[in-house]
Enzyme design. Structure first.
Site: not given
Ligand SMILES: Cc1ncc(C[n+]2csc(CCOP(=O)(O)OP(=O)(O)O)c2C)c(N)n1
Length: 362
Positions: A257, A261, A270
């Site tokens: 990415r 985020h 980070y």
């Molecule tokens: C069940 C849940 N826990 C925590 C969150 C908060 N949250 C939003 S995005 C994220 C990280 C997601 O990372 P990843 O699955 O690697 O996808 P990316 O954002 O990198 O595309 C988190 C922890 C959420 N939306 N849903």
């Protein structure tokens, strides 16, 4: 292909190098030249829209937004393979695939603008609303796969999740039952190496993410997610496998990415600039352009007018979206239950009072 790129051996499917030179001609998919140029243009469109969304957010004209920059090859490959009758079960960072499924720009703006109408995507057949609760969409994908088998339909589900999502219980439940039911689901993990600030090495000590397929009894492939050809080859093989009734497949698309985020994140806290530079060299658009230029199908100088034209189209659509009527208060409560439960009704009344109070203070 599944045997050759055994995830237990940590092999990664790659067709072109960082400059777009084909290094594995045996697995390069045969796509007509004009279609390849079309794919490239779609990737450029998705990126332009993505960058402009960030810019609209910075101008205070859009709510929070999760940038896709650097991950476009995955959506482009899925988008080229999906048919109307196939399902797209998205996470939230695969804009190109939304567009390929038929999502209109207006709906994309409405969705990220927090408007309830934006969750409908009425022009996109078989497209679930984006899923912010991480990995929850995968159980829906498995269920849709079950229903496809039950109804004896010829459809395949493309379900997307991030690397962080593989740590959720829903990921494991979905993979297990999809395999038990031989559901035609392609689980695509966009391993962009971070879940907000958490690096993938803190999510798992598995050799890679594709290897998680082994325990559930389905094929898995680790693929260079910044290589359009590799993604297309992996997804089309998985598509045929699932469609023929063999069950699900797990694809790990290794990418990065490049942006934050979301628009409320600061990645410099980070990760290092060095790491960012390393991945800039592996940019998926740059790589496909390298290939097209080498085949005399495109010129570097063709990019600028194309992107300028896209910017104009997007700006025009965005201005139209900005005059879309605001949603009504009841819309916030309307869609989950046929009859609103009493506690939610109380919240609705309280919220209405709050809004009236806020209005009176102006
Ligand atoms: C069940 C849940 N826990 C925590 C969150 C908060 N949250 C939003 S995005 C994220 C990280 C997601 O990372 P990843 O699955 O690697 O996808 P990316 O954002 O990198 O595309 C988190 C922890 C959420 N939306 N849903």
């Amino acid at each position: 292909m599944f045997k050759k790129y055994d995830p237990l051996k940590d092999k990664m499917l790659q067709v072109m190098d960082d400059d777009g030179k084909v290094i594995a001609p045996a697995v390069k998919p045969a796509i007509p030249d004009d279609e390849l140029v079309d794919v490239y243009k779609k990737m450029q469109f998705a990126r332009t829209l993505d960058l402009m969304m960030v810019s609209f957010q910075r101008q205070g004209r859009m709510y929070t937004y999760p940038p896709n920059v650097g991950q476009e090859a995955i959506s482009a490959a899925a988008g080229k393979i999906m048919r109307d009758r196939d399902w797209l079960v998205p996470a939230f960072r695969e804009l190109g695939a939304w567009l390929a499924k038929g999502a209109k720009m207006r709906d994309v703006f409405l969705y990220w603008g927090g408007h309830e109408d934006g969750a409908r995507f009425s022009d996109a057949p078989n497209f679930l609303p984006p899923s912010v609760p991480i990995a929850s969409q995968l159980v829906h994908a498995a269920g849709i796969g079950f229903a496809i088998n039950y109804k004896k339909e010829d459809s395949v589900v493309f379900a997307v999740v991030g690397d962080g999502g593989t740590s959720e219980g829903d990921f494991h439940e979905a993979l297990n039952f999809a395999a038990v039911w031989k559901a035609p689901v392609i689980f695509i993990v966009q391993n962009n190496q971070f879940a907000i600030s958490v690096p993938v090495r803190m999510q798992t000590v598995s050799k890679n993410l594709a290897v998680k397929s082994v325990a559930y009894g389905m094929p898995g492939l680790k693929v260079d997610g910044n290589d359009f050809f590799a993604m297309y080859a992996a997804l089309s093989e998985s598509f045929e496998y699932a469609r023929k009734g063999n069950g699900p497949v797990l694809i790990e698309a290794l990418t990065f990415r490049r942006g934050a985020h979301t628009t409320s994140d600061d990645p410099s806290l980070y990760r290092t600039e060095e790491e960012e530079k390393k991945w800039e060299a592996k940019d998926p658009i740059k790589r496909l352009r390298g290939y097209l230029v080498s085949q005399k199908l495109w010129k570097e100088s063709d990019d600028e007018p194309l992107v300028e034209q896209y910017k104009k189209e997007i700006e025009k659509e965005f201005i139209e979206y900005e005059s879309y009527p605001a949603y009504k208060l009841e819309d916030v409560f309307k869609y989950q239950f046929k009859d609103l439960p009493e506690d939610l009704n109380r919240q609705r009344i309280e919220y209405e009072k709050f809004l009236n109070w806020k209005e009176a203070r102006k």
